[in-house]
Design an enzyme around this catalytic site. Sequence first.
Site, PDB file in Angstrom:
ATOM      1  N   ASP A  55       4.958  28.171  23.969  1.00 40.66           N
ATOM      2  CA  ASP A  55       4.915  29.503  24.555  1.00 40.66           C
ATOM      3  C   ASP A  55       5.403  30.488  23.507  1.00 40.66           C
ATOM      4  O   ASP A  55       6.515  30.341  22.981  1.00 40.66           O
ATOM      5  CB  ASP A  55       5.806  29.585  25.791  1.00 40.66           C
ATOM      6  CG  ASP A  55       5.267  28.742  26.943  1.00 40.66           C
ATOM      7  OD1 ASP A  55       4.044  28.593  27.041  1.00 40.66           O
ATOM      8  OD2 ASP A  55       6.087  28.240  27.730  1.00 40.66           O
TER       9      ASP A  55
ATOM     10  N   ASP B  54      -1.745  29.316  37.120  1.00 46.38           N
ATOM     11  CA  ASP B  54      -0.320  29.305  37.468  1.00 46.38           C
ATOM     12  C   ASP B  54      -0.217  29.367  38.986  1.00 46.38           C
ATOM     13  O   ASP B  54      -0.666  30.341  39.613  1.00 46.38           O
ATOM     14  CB  ASP B  54       0.398  30.499  36.846  1.00 46.38           C
ATOM     15  CG  ASP B  54       0.362  30.466  35.325  1.00 46.38           C
ATOM     16  OD1 ASP B  54       0.255  29.366  34.760  1.00 46.38           O
ATOM     17  OD2 ASP B  54       0.422  31.547  34.708  1.00 46.38           O
TER      18      ASP B  54
END
Length: 255
Positions: A11, A130
């Site tokens: 990330d 997500d």
Amino acid sequence: MLSKRIIPCLDLKDGRVVKGVNFVGLRDAGDPVETAKLYNACGADEIVFLDITASYRGGLPMRETIAQASEQIFLPLTVGGGMRTVEDFKNMLACGADKIAVNSAAIENPSLITEAAMRFGRQCVVLAVDVKRNEEGRYDVYLNGGRIKTELDALDWILQAEHLGAGEILLTSMDRDGTKSGYDIAFTRKVADTVNIPVIASGGAGSMKDFYDVLTDGKADAALAASLFHFGIVDVRDLKRYLSGRGVSVRLEEL
């Protein structure tokens, strides 16, 4: 039988690898290219780079980072964050990415999935989803790095994306993200049973057994993790030996 894949996820925020819990509380975890090189050397099957702020800041992931990584890393690279057009796909693939992950932009413009798949092949198009479990036991889809709840039912959206041309699903449980409490086995299995494309499980890895569970009971084709690898809790080589010893088919060359 196809080998199951182990995929570290990097990330990115402001050019650095970061990791948090439930998508918040980010802390620094290193330089992205140097981190990726370590995973390349220790037997990872792929690497995912996600610019976790690009979708709401309106920018693309850093092309320089991906270009540097592709020159030094001999693994498939998936890149996501801020991809909004087919031209964005083209530019990032030209920098050395092998696959592009789309999330918010695909929700806002589902035809992007089809356009990209037709131009570059569906194997290049990864739908990143997500999800968070709601009070009714169903799963909602979130966009902009988990900041905005949509009205989409996760399973319906995943099915639609497959029909539109997505070649792979990157399924992240926001409830489990960074908690080390284990993957969401039940929902991962439900998705894997519903679609005919590979499913990458993400969110919740805390032990080697968690990987085994999601790759067997969860029917995932691949398992992704971040902090567990970044902070040395689990070594990729040891994990793959563990999985192989329990009968899971994994790539073991040069380990």
